[in-house]
Write an enzyme that holds these catalytic residues in place. Structure first.
Site, mmCIF file in Angstrom:
data_model
loop_
_atom_site.group_PDB
_atom_site.id
_atom_site.type_symbol
_atom_site.label_atom_id
_atom_site.label_comp_id
_atom_site.label_asym_id
_atom_site.label_seq_id
_atom_site.Cartn_x
_atom_site.Cartn_y
_atom_site.Cartn_z
ATOM 1 N N ASP A 31 -36.254 -9.781 -1.262
ATOM 2 C CA ASP A 31 -35.425 -9.924 -0.067
ATOM 3 C C ASP A 31 -36.303 -10.437 1.069
ATOM 4 O O ASP A 31 -37.255 -9.774 1.470
ATOM 5 C CB ASP A 31 -34.831 -8.565 0.305
ATOM 6 C CG ASP A 31 -33.557 -8.676 1.128
ATOM 7 O OD1 ASP A 31 -33.429 -9.656 1.883
ATOM 8 O OD2 ASP A 31 -32.704 -7.780 1.024
ATOM 9 N N ASP A 52 -31.857 -13.166 3.809
ATOM 10 C CA ASP A 52 -31.075 -12.410 4.785
ATOM 11 C C ASP A 52 -30.533 -13.329 5.879
ATOM 12 O O ASP A 52 -31.258 -14.200 6.391
ATOM 13 C CB ASP A 52 -31.975 -11.332 5.399
ATOM 14 C CG ASP A 52 -31.243 -10.399 6.323
ATOM 15 O OD1 ASP A 52 -30.342 -9.687 5.840
ATOM 16 O OD2 ASP A 52 -31.577 -10.376 7.524
ATOM 17 N N GLU A 106 -27.338 -14.825 2.245
ATOM 18 C CA GLU A 106 -26.325 -14.021 2.919
ATOM 19 C C GLU A 106 -25.703 -14.857 4.023
ATOM 20 O O GLU A 106 -26.395 -15.307 4.934
ATOM 21 C CB GLU A 106 -26.955 -12.759 3.510
ATOM 22 C CG GLU A 106 -25.937 -11.866 4.211
ATOM 23 C CD GLU A 106 -26.571 -10.765 5.032
ATOM 24 O OE1 GLU A 106 -25.940 -9.707 5.188
ATOM 25 O OE2 GLU A 106 -27.703 -10.966 5.535
ATOM 26 N N HIS A 162 -26.312 -2.527 0.595
ATOM 27 C CA HIS A 162 -26.929 -1.561 1.518
ATOM 28 C C HIS A 162 -26.255 -1.526 2.882
ATOM 29 O O HIS A 162 -26.497 -0.595 3.664
ATOM 30 C CB HIS A 162 -28.409 -1.909 1.694
ATOM 31 C CG HIS A 162 -28.613 -3.260 2.299
ATOM 32 N ND1 HIS A 162 -28.356 -4.428 1.616
ATOM 33 C CD2 HIS A 162 -29.025 -3.641 3.536
ATOM 34 C CE1 HIS A 162 -28.604 -5.459 2.406
ATOM 35 N NE2 HIS A 162 -29.000 -5.007 3.567
ATOM 36 N N ASP A 163 -25.419 -2.515 3.190
ATOM 37 C CA ASP A 163 -24.737 -2.582 4.481
ATOM 38 C C ASP A 163 -23.271 -2.158 4.406
ATOM 39 O O ASP A 163 -22.575 -2.170 5.423
ATOM 40 C CB ASP A 163 -24.790 -4.009 5.038
ATOM 41 C CG ASP A 163 -26.136 -4.356 5.640
ATOM 42 O OD1 ASP A 163 -26.855 -3.435 6.060
ATOM 43 O OD2 ASP A 163 -26.477 -5.550 5.685
#
Length: 544
Positions: free
Chosen positions: A102, A203, A245, A319-320
């Site tokens: 990531d 990200d 993302e 995770h969000d």
């Protein structure tokens, strides 16, 4: 085992996202670490996954849980060392599992050496690595707001300038118009590729081409030229899997991101389907019941848009996001059935599936007192809404349903203290239901949700129709049924899902009589009708 020396290998792959802080602790400090991941590789091999998406482990002050990187080439000491990372890469590769790192290329930490240098003077070479504008203490460059609340600008008195940050003030945005900065980032990525990393998750990559003077953050005019250069200088030098993302992606933009020529990325994370249960025009904290008809049509749109001209990602958790079983399933009355249905519904489609740690166990949301939460977004929202006079009960209910810490509670391995995650005090409380919902229990039950996921992962490798089949939505306006067909050459799939706790009339169409049921979430399959939360996948080979 997939041959990862061939371009496009990832189309048959399934990824598993690990949030390292919450996966497995080996030190007793209460936070997960790389050695903990290594110790659980046999579990992941048994599940059958091909890629570990590893949420950030680079050096970081942890203002935003690692999404504020202070050194892209160092491992944060809380997780271990670079040698631990090399060991993880090697031992995962022995099991046919690649590491997807990531990376945060939109911003760095304010503790990164680049930013420390940038603060020294306007003439420092690193000053232009970041986005600056003139201003005075009384006058911001404009009224743009940070995602985490408050202004998107922070004033530096000795420079007489503001720097731009789309997120926390400790996360200054990088200035992608600077070619020297871009070269630094490319060299760093190549360094990780040399260490054996097999992919990257990027990200908020759609925000790198920002133009704050025009209030543009996402999807700026230079975005795709930046991505094509990034890919040519790095990703195209190997057989990597890459995903960006992109909250603002449209089907047309996603076709550019994931073009089959590999000029940008392998695929994109778009989030339209994950916003359908939000009240239109309101914040993520204002929710409504899932509109299934809208969900079906949204999936149909994206399946058609990317078929043969791009590639998508399949996910319901990360995770969000809150736990999908608590969000769209029925953890009280039909926990196993609804967890399996959500998996079957998603994994039958075209795209690369992403499983978030604990999803394969049926982990659920948690309810904590406000002082126990760690997430910056939750805490800022709580303060802002309290100040606005919103009732405490209403604020907390929003957090229970939508807060990011729902996904970040420790992995539930067994029924021992702290769920086998740590021998110390966990950084975030373990969900009290760990004594029932844990990996040890799921592995011991051949009918558990774990083995449904393992079956779906295996089927994707076994049948080409999962990877290449077209998509036809049936029962478009039915309020409970999500039914679709897929076809590729001689192979045909029928996916049938009954959303909700009510039995529904339905008959297997004549064409599918005699077809093989590849996977189902009840142990027996009746001829007619669907029980609450029932789901099945049928397969038919026209050659036979």
């Amino acid at each position: 085992m997939l041959d990862k020396t061939k371009q496009g290998w990832w189309k048959k792959a399934t990824a598993y996202q690990i949030y390292p802080k919450s996966f497995q602790d080996t030190t007793g400090k209460g936070t997960g670490d790389l050695q903990g991941i290594i110790s659980r590789l046999d579990y992941l091999e048994k599940l059958g996954i091909d890629v570990i998406w590893l949420s950030p482990v680079c050096a970081s002050p942890q203002v935003d849980n690692g999404y504020d990187i202070s050194d892209y080439r160092a491992i944060d000491p809380m997780y271990g060392t670079l040698d631990d990372m090399k060991e993880l890469i090697a031992k995962a590769k022995e099991r046919g599992i690649g590491i997807m790192l990531d990376l945060v290329l939109n911003h760095s930490s304010d503790q990164h050496n680049w930013f420390k240098e940038a603060l020294k003077s306007r003439d420092n070479p690193y000053h232009d690595y970041y986005v600056w504008r003139e201003g005075t203490p009384e006058s911001y460059p404009n009224d743009m707001k940070s995602v985490f609340g408050g202004p998107a600008w922070t004033y530096v008195p000795h420079l007489g300038q503001y720097y731009f940050h789309q997120f926390a003030p400790q996360q200054p945005d990088l200035h992608w118009d600077n070619p020297t900065l871009r070269r630094e980032l490319y060299d760093m990525i190549l360094w990780w590729m040399d260490l054996g990393v097999e992919g990257f998750r990027l990200d908020v990559i759609d925000q790198i081409a920002k133009e704050p003077d025009l209030h543009i953050t996402g999807n700026g005019p230079k975005l795709h030229s930046f991505l094509r250069e990034l890919s040519a200088e790095t990703f195209q030098k190997g057989c990597l899997v890459t995903v960006g993302e992109a909250w603002g992606a449209t089907p047309e933009r996603a076709q550019l991101y994931s073009a089959p020529d590999g000029s940008e990325l392998s695929m994109v994370f778009q989030f339209e389907h994950m916003c359908l249960d939000l009240e239109p025009g309101k914040s993520k904290w204002e929710i409504r019941p899932l509109p299934l008809v809208e969900l079906k049509k949204n999936f149909e749109k994206w399946q058609h848009a990317l078929h043969n001209c791009g590639f998508g990602s399949l996910f319901l958790n990360n995770h969000d996001l809150p736990r999908i079983l608590s969000r769209w399933g029925d953890p009280q009355n039909y926990p196993a059935e609804s967890a399996k249905l959500l998996a079957i519904m998603l994994h039958g489609m075209e795209g690369m599936p992403y499983i978030y740690q604990g999803e394969e166990l049926g982990m659920t949301n948690i309810r904590l007192p406000i002082e126990a939460y760690k997430d910056l977004e939750i805490l800022n929202m709580y303060k802002e809404r309290k100040a606005a006079g919103i009732p405490e009960e209403q604020i907390m209910e929003s957090i229970y349903q939508r807060g990011r810490d729902n996904a970040r509670t420790p992995m539930q391995w067994d029924s021992s203290p702290q769920a086998g995650f740590t021998t110390g005090t966990p950084w975030l409380p373990v969900n009290p239901n760990y004594t029932e919902i844990n990996a040890e229990n799921r592995l011991a039950d051949p009918n558990s949700v774990f083995y449904t996921y393992a079956t779906l992962i295996r089927l994707r490798k076994q049948y080409e129709v999962f990877v290449k089949g077209d998509f036809t939505l049936l029962e478009k306006d039915h309020p409970h049924l999500f039914v679709y067909q897929r076809h590729y050459q001689h192979e045909n799939l029928l996916v049938v899902c009954n959303f909700g706790g009510t039995a529904t009339e339905w008959s297997l169409p004549p064409y599918w009589h005699g077809a093989t049921c590849l996977v189902q979430n009840y142990q027996d399959t009746p001829v007619n009708g669907l029980r609450p939360w029932e789901a099945r996948i049928y397969f038919k080979n026209e050659v036979n």
